[in-house]
Design a protein around this motif. Structure first.
Motif, PDB file in Angstrom:
ATOM      1  N   TYR A 170       0.822  -1.253   0.064  1.00 22.68           N
ATOM      2  CA  TYR A 170       0.151   0.028   0.085  1.00 22.68           C
ATOM      3  C   TYR A 170       0.689   1.172   0.379  1.00 22.68           C
ATOM      4  O   TYR A 170       0.772   2.110  -0.310  1.00 22.68           O
ATOM      5  N   LEU A 171       2.107   1.604   1.192  1.00 17.29           N
ATOM      6  CA  LEU A 171       2.424   2.352   1.012  1.00 17.29           C
ATOM      7  C   LEU A 171       3.539   3.067  -0.148  1.00 17.29           C
ATOM      8  O   LEU A 171       3.731   4.080  -0.895  1.00 17.29           O
ATOM      9  N   GLU A 172       4.257   1.622  -1.147  1.00 21.32           N
ATOM     10  CA  GLU A 172       5.052   1.023  -1.890  1.00 21.32           C
ATOM     11  C   GLU A 172       3.648   2.464  -3.296  1.00 21.32           C
ATOM     12  O   GLU A 172       4.403   3.185  -3.802  1.00 21.32           O
ATOM     13  N   ASN A 173       3.181   2.124  -3.378  1.00 16.79           N
ATOM     14  CA  ASN A 173       1.555   2.796  -4.247  1.00 16.79           C
ATOM     15  C   ASN A 173       0.973   3.571  -4.314  1.00 16.79           C
ATOM     16  O   ASN A 173       1.214   5.020  -4.954  1.00 16.79           O
ATOM     17  N   LEU A 174       1.985   4.683  -2.727  1.00 18.53           N
ATOM     18  CA  LEU A 174       1.343   6.010  -2.517  1.00 18.53           C
ATOM     19  C   LEU A 174       1.823   7.003  -3.548  1.00 18.53           C
ATOM     20  O   LEU A 174       1.260   7.694  -3.725  1.00 18.53           O
ATOM     21  N   LYS A 175       3.112   6.893  -3.804  1.00 19.81           N
ATOM     22  CA  LYS A 175       3.952   8.138  -4.491  1.00 19.81           C
ATOM     23  C   LYS A 175       2.780   7.792  -5.924  1.00 19.81           C
ATOM     24  O   LYS A 175       3.158   8.764  -6.736  1.00 19.81           O
ATOM     25  N   GLU A 176       2.772   7.036  -6.522  1.00 20.01           N
ATOM     26  CA  GLU A 176       2.551   6.702  -7.758  1.00 20.01           C
ATOM     27  C   GLU A 176       0.674   7.299  -7.357  1.00 20.01           C
ATOM     28  O   GLU A 176       0.392   7.396  -9.144  1.00 20.01           O
ATOM     29  N   ARG A 177       0.230   6.608  -7.707  1.00 18.68           N
ATOM     30  CA  ARG A 177      -1.728   6.594  -7.189  1.00 18.68           C
ATOM     31  C   ARG A 177      -2.372   7.550  -7.447  1.00 18.68           C
ATOM     32  O   ARG A 177      -1.846   9.051  -6.374  1.00 18.68           O
ATOM     33  N   SER A 178      -3.398   8.334  -7.086  1.00 22.51           N
ATOM     34  CA  SER A 178      -3.827   9.859  -7.328  1.00 22.51           C
ATOM     35  C   SER A 178      -3.871   9.596  -5.543  1.00 22.51           C
ATOM     36  O   SER A 178      -4.480   8.805  -5.157  1.00 22.51           O
ATOM     37  N   VAL A 179      -4.174  11.311  -5.588  1.00 20.71           N
ATOM     38  CA  VAL A 179      -3.733  10.804  -3.768  1.00 20.71           C
ATOM     39  C   VAL A 179      -5.561  10.420  -3.341  1.00 20.71           C
ATOM     40  O   VAL A 179      -5.491  10.124  -2.457  1.00 20.71           O
ATOM     41  N   ALA A 180      -6.894  11.023  -4.325  1.00 23.15           N
ATOM     42  CA  ALA A 180      -7.650  10.924  -3.880  1.00 23.15           C
ATOM     43  C   ALA A 180      -8.118   9.819  -4.353  1.00 23.15           C
ATOM     44  O   ALA A 180      -8.010   9.353  -4.944  1.00 23.15           O
ATOM     45  N   PRO A 181      -9.216   9.338  -3.779  1.00 20.73           N
ATOM     46  CA  PRO A 181      -9.796   7.529  -3.850  1.00 20.73           C
ATOM     47  C   PRO A 181     -10.252   8.174  -5.839  1.00 20.73           C
ATOM     48  O   PRO A 181     -10.941   8.936  -5.709  1.00 20.73           O
ATOM     49  N   SER A 182     -10.595   7.190  -6.845  1.00 17.05           N
ATOM     50  CA  SER A 182     -11.123   7.132  -7.295  1.00 17.05           C
ATOM     51  C   SER A 182     -12.368   7.222  -7.472  1.00 17.05           C
ATOM     52  O   SER A 182     -13.136   6.287  -6.164  1.00 17.05           O
ATOM     53  N   PRO A 183     -13.165   7.297  -8.422  1.00 16.82           N
ATOM     54  CA  PRO A 183     -14.926   7.525  -7.900  1.00 16.82           C
ATOM     55  C   PRO A 183     -15.584   5.369  -7.991  1.00 16.82           C
ATOM     56  O   PRO A 183     -16.313   5.852  -7.234  1.00 16.82           O
ATOM     57  N   GLN A 184     -14.369   5.254  -8.689  1.00 17.12           N
ATOM     58  CA  GLN A 184     -14.763   3.248  -8.935  1.00 17.12           C
ATOM     59  C   GLN A 184     -14.470   3.076  -7.418  1.00 17.12           C
ATOM     60  O   GLN A 184     -15.348   2.434  -7.073  1.00 17.12           O
ATOM     61  N   ALA A 185     -13.735   3.683  -6.398  1.00 14.64           N
ATOM     62  CA  ALA A 185     -13.265   3.091  -5.843  1.00 14.64           C
ATOM     63  C   ALA A 185     -14.319   4.002  -4.292  1.00 14.64           C
ATOM     64  O   ALA A 185     -14.390   2.832  -3.320  1.00 14.64           O
ATOM     65  N   LEU A 186     -14.744   4.448  -4.596  1.00 11.27           N
ATOM     66  CA  LEU A 186     -15.651   5.148  -3.871  1.00 11.27           C
ATOM     67  C   LEU A 186     -17.032   4.172  -4.291  1.00 11.27           C
ATOM     68  O   LEU A 186     -17.733   3.902  -3.515  1.00 11.27           O
ATOM     69  N   GLU A 187     -17.239   3.596  -5.146  1.00  9.86           N
ATOM     70  CA  GLU A 187     -18.359   3.121  -5.327  1.00  9.86           C
ATOM     71  C   GLU A 187     -18.316   1.658  -5.126  1.00  9.86           C
ATOM     72  O   GLU A 187     -19.398   1.075  -4.650  1.00  9.86           O
ATOM     73  N   GLN A 188     -17.064   0.833  -4.843  1.00  5.58           N
ATOM     74  CA  GLN A 188     -16.827  -0.023  -4.261  1.00  5.58           C
ATOM     75  C   GLN A 188     -17.463  -0.345  -3.175  1.00  5.58           C
ATOM     76  O   GLN A 188     -17.635  -1.809  -2.455  1.00  5.58           O
ATOM     77  N   LEU A 189     -17.507   0.799  -2.316  1.00  6.60           N
ATOM     78  CA  LEU A 189     -17.556   1.004  -0.322  1.00  6.60           C
ATOM     79  C   LEU A 189     -18.797   0.138  -0.113  1.00  6.60           C
ATOM     80  O   LEU A 189     -18.968  -0.147   0.551  1.00  6.60           O
ATOM     81  N   THR A 190     -19.701  -0.090  -1.482  1.00  5.76           N
ATOM     82  CA  THR A 190     -21.041  -0.381  -1.423  1.00  5.76           C
ATOM     83  C   THR A 190     -20.830  -1.643  -1.111  1.00  5.76           C
ATOM     84  O   THR A 190     -21.712  -2.426  -0.594  1.00  5.76           O
ATOM     85  N   GLU A 191     -20.235  -2.057  -0.791  1.00  2.00           N
ATOM     86  CA  GLU A 191     -20.193  -4.024  -1.202  1.00  2.00           C
ATOM     87  C   GLU A 191     -19.771  -4.235   0.404  1.00  2.00           C
ATOM     88  O   GLU A 191     -20.141  -5.445   1.527  1.00  2.00           O
ATOM     89  N   LEU A 192     -19.531  -2.900   1.156  1.00  2.00           N
ATOM     90  CA  LEU A 192     -19.724  -3.337   2.752  1.00  2.00           C
ATOM     91  C   LEU A 192     -20.644  -2.756   3.500  1.00  2.00           C
ATOM     92  O   LEU A 192     -20.905  -3.874   4.681  1.00  2.00           O
ATOM     93  N   GLU A 193     -21.884  -3.085   2.411  1.00  2.00           N
ATOM     94  CA  GLU A 193     -22.837  -2.995   3.203  1.00  2.00           C
ATOM     95  C   GLU A 193     -24.047  -3.517   3.249  1.00  2.00           C
ATOM     96  O   GLU A 193     -24.843  -4.010   2.718  1.00  2.00           O
ATOM     97  N   GLU A 194     -23.456  -4.644   3.970  1.00  2.00           N
ATOM     98  CA  GLU A 194     -23.998  -5.623   4.121  1.00  2.00           C
ATOM     99  C   GLU A 194     -24.765  -6.449   5.198  1.00  2.00           C
ATOM    100  O   GLU A 194     -23.823  -5.316   6.508  1.00  2.00           O
ATOM    101  N   PRO A 195     -25.570  -7.092   6.101  1.00  2.00           N
ATOM    102  CA  PRO A 195     -25.871  -6.935   7.008  1.00  2.00           C
ATOM    103  C   PRO A 195     -24.856  -7.696   8.238  1.00  2.00           C
ATOM    104  O   PRO A 195     -23.476  -8.307   8.186  1.00  2.00           O
ATOM    105  N   MET A 196     -25.067  -7.199   9.448  1.00  2.00           N
ATOM    106  CA  MET A 196     -24.397  -8.012  10.621  1.00  2.00           C
ATOM    107  C   MET A 196     -24.478  -9.566  10.074  1.00  2.00           C
ATOM    108  O   MET A 196     -24.843  -9.758  10.344  1.00  2.00           O
ATOM    109  N   PRO A 197     -23.211  -9.934  10.286  1.00  2.00           N
ATOM    110  CA  PRO A 197     -22.771 -11.473   9.567  1.00  2.00           C
ATOM    111  C   PRO A 197     -23.097 -12.129  10.726  1.00  2.00           C
ATOM    112  O   PRO A 197     -22.343 -12.280  12.120  1.00  2.00           O
ATOM    113  N   GLU A 198     -23.777 -13.599  10.175  1.00  2.00           N
ATOM    114  CA  GLU A 198     -24.231 -14.373  11.332  1.00  2.00           C
ATOM    115  C   GLU A 198     -23.157 -15.827  12.096  1.00  2.00           C
ATOM    116  O   GLU A 198     -23.253 -15.444  13.237  1.00  2.00           O
ATOM    117  N   LEU A 199     -21.443 -15.140  10.731  1.00  2.00           N
ATOM    118  CA  LEU A 199     -20.951 -16.372  11.216  1.00  2.00           C
ATOM    119  C   LEU A 199     -19.575 -15.817  10.839  1.00  2.00           C
ATOM    120  O   LEU A 199     -19.328 -14.609  10.394  1.00  2.00           O
TER     121      LEU A 199
END
Ligand SMILES: Cc1ncc(COP(=O)(O)O)c(C=O)c1O
Length: 479
Positions: free
Chosen positions: A47-76
């Protein structure tokens, strides 16, 4: 017995999922843990090695992907390595590259390598340093760090100190000590009797005080609106000659390092006026206090050691990982009176007991990273970090000025305010800068105008980062 439940040796029911994951024999557990921590180290390093060349702000795609985290509280349960994989796959791209060399937003420091490493080890230690008995190493590293901090910041060696989350809580903590002392001098015990019926405290602040200071005053019952505001000059410095007449009990709050301009209130004059009326002087030096550590910039903060309390951040200019703030109080007994707590089950030994100085009892061991940062930099390295950032701020301003941008502040420290024309145009340019991703700078308001604010606060920023960023900003300003 109910389906899916089993009885433990203590007679409690355990859910079936616990039964399906028996506690591993110790050696297997250690092997798994070692593999997990190695994987974590590799993931973080990548992660740290990539910081020098990646966009400083997250891309719109990266922000869209955050919706994947919106799952119900896992049972297992989920395996730790899969959790790490998810965090890296979805989380890493959605971070702002604050640890990288071209993040210039707010006043956000990077993380020094030694401080980051210490943070990891401290995580493994999992110490609660409220009491020496609970964490000898946590308590001792705070004690040593406190001594070193007072030394490099040129503050009285016998100050009391508190390790807290940030400058907001540092202001709160130091001002609680101030409130204690000024009311105790007026014959009132505020910790015992509260503020109802207490002698009213006059609180004076500069008109450019940071909002978090005002919030701290509100949390202490001193009122956000009843404070007296003193006018400031064009750089945001309090005009000491405009301070109102003071009578005891009184607290004067001044600032070392305006969040927009970096300018300093005149400490010597303010302390003299306030002390002649018996007032307490508090300094909010969230980042500016660190100027004292630099032979080249310490003149800015001349007279600050004459105050009664100080607040600063370690996560800003000392470049330790979030979160880390510090309060220092000359009258250590006042700090202790404001913060102490006693309970039969909490042993007080002959050592400094950290929780006697902080709002919290349980908290993380922030002294570990602070000690590591100071040890890794040494006095000269710390001065160099401050001076390099200030030099880069001037370089930034010169580069932008050459490209016809207007610099709105005197570059006294590490903050640069830029205008690209009228407010609408300035806002548009800032948006383009952020979208381009070479660097990240945010908007602010300065004396009625919209400006872009650039803060140089990271050890990782080098000349070439400033050159690249100036070029990107100028490009954004001509589109
Ligand atoms: C002068 C000043 N005081 C207080 C704060 C608040 O600091 P924190 O966010 O660490 O609570 C800041 C943050 O930038 C600041 O610049």
């Amino acid at each position: 017995m109910a389906k899916g439940l089993t009885l433990s040796s203590t007679g409690c029911f355990l859910r079936a999922v616990v039964r399906t994951r028996p506690i591993l024999p110790i050696s297997r557990y250690h092997l798994k843990m070692r593999a997990l921590l190695k994987l974590t180290a590799e993931t973080a390093a990548r992660y740290l090695e990539n910081l020098k060349e990646r966009s400083v702000a997250p891309s719109p795609q990266a922000l869209e992907q955050l919706t994947e985290l919106e799952e119900p509280m896992p049972e297992l349960p989920t395996e730790a390595d899969r959790i790490l994989e998810t965090l890296d796959r979805i989380g890493s791209p959605a971070t702002m590259a604050m640890a990288g060399p071209r993040y210039f937003g707010f006043v956000i420091g990077g993380s020094l390598p030694a401080a980051l490493a210490a943070n990891w080890l401290a995580g493994a230690w999992d110490q609660c340093p409220g009491l020496f008995a609970a964490s000898p190493i946590g308590a001792v590293l705070e004690e040593v760090s406190l001594r070193w901090l007072l030394d490099v910041l040129k503050l009285p060696a016998d100050c009391g100190g508190a390790f807290v989350t940030g400058a907001t809580m540092a202001n709160f903590t130091a001002l609680a000590a101030a409130r204690h002392r000024v009311l105790a001098n007026a014959g009132w015990d505020v910790e015992a009797d509260g503020l109802f019926g207490a002698p009213p405290i006059t609180v004076v602040v500069g008109d450019e005080s940071h909002p978090s200071l005002i919030k701290a005053l509100g949390m202490l019952g001193l009122g956000r609106s009843r404070i007296k505001r003193v006018p400031v000059d064009r750089q945001g410095r309090m005009l000491a000659s405009e301070m109102p007449p003071l009578s005891k009990p009184a607290i004067v709050c001044m600032q070392a390092g305006n969040v927009n301009t970096g300018a300093f209130d005149p400490a010597e004059e303010i302390c003299e006026r306030a002390h002649s009326s018996g007032a307490w002087v508090h300094i909010d030096g969230a980042f500016g206090l660190w100027a004292a550590a630099s032979p080249r910039y310490e003149h800015l903060i001349e007279g600050a050691a004459g105050a009664d309390s100080w607040a600063t951040d370690a996560h800003k200019w000392l470049n330790v990982p979030y979160d880390s703030g510090l309060a220092f109080v000359k009258d250590a007994a006042a700090l202790k009176n404001a913060m102490s707590l006693t309970a039969a089950y909490l042993p007080q030994g002959e050592h400094r007991e950290p929780s006697q100085y902080t709002p919290e009892l349980s908290r993380r061991a922030r002294g570990v990273e602070i000690w590591a940062a100071l040890k890794s930099l040494g006095r000269t390295g710390l001065a160099d970090l401050i001076e390099r950032n200030c030099c880069l701020a001037r370089r930034f301003a010169e580069g932008l000025q050459r490209g016809d941008c207007q610099i709105l502040n005197e570059i006294v420290l590490n903050q640069v305010l830029v205008s690209f024309g009228d407010d609408t145009r300035t806002r548009e340019v800032i948006e383009r800068v952020q979208r381009d991703g070479t660097c990240w700078c945010g908007p602010t308001e300065w004396q009625g105008r919209t400006a872009m604010r650039i803060s140089l606060s990271s050890w990782a920023t080098r000349d070439e980062d400033v050159e690249r960023s100036v070029a990107a900003i100028l490009q954004a300003s001509i589109v």
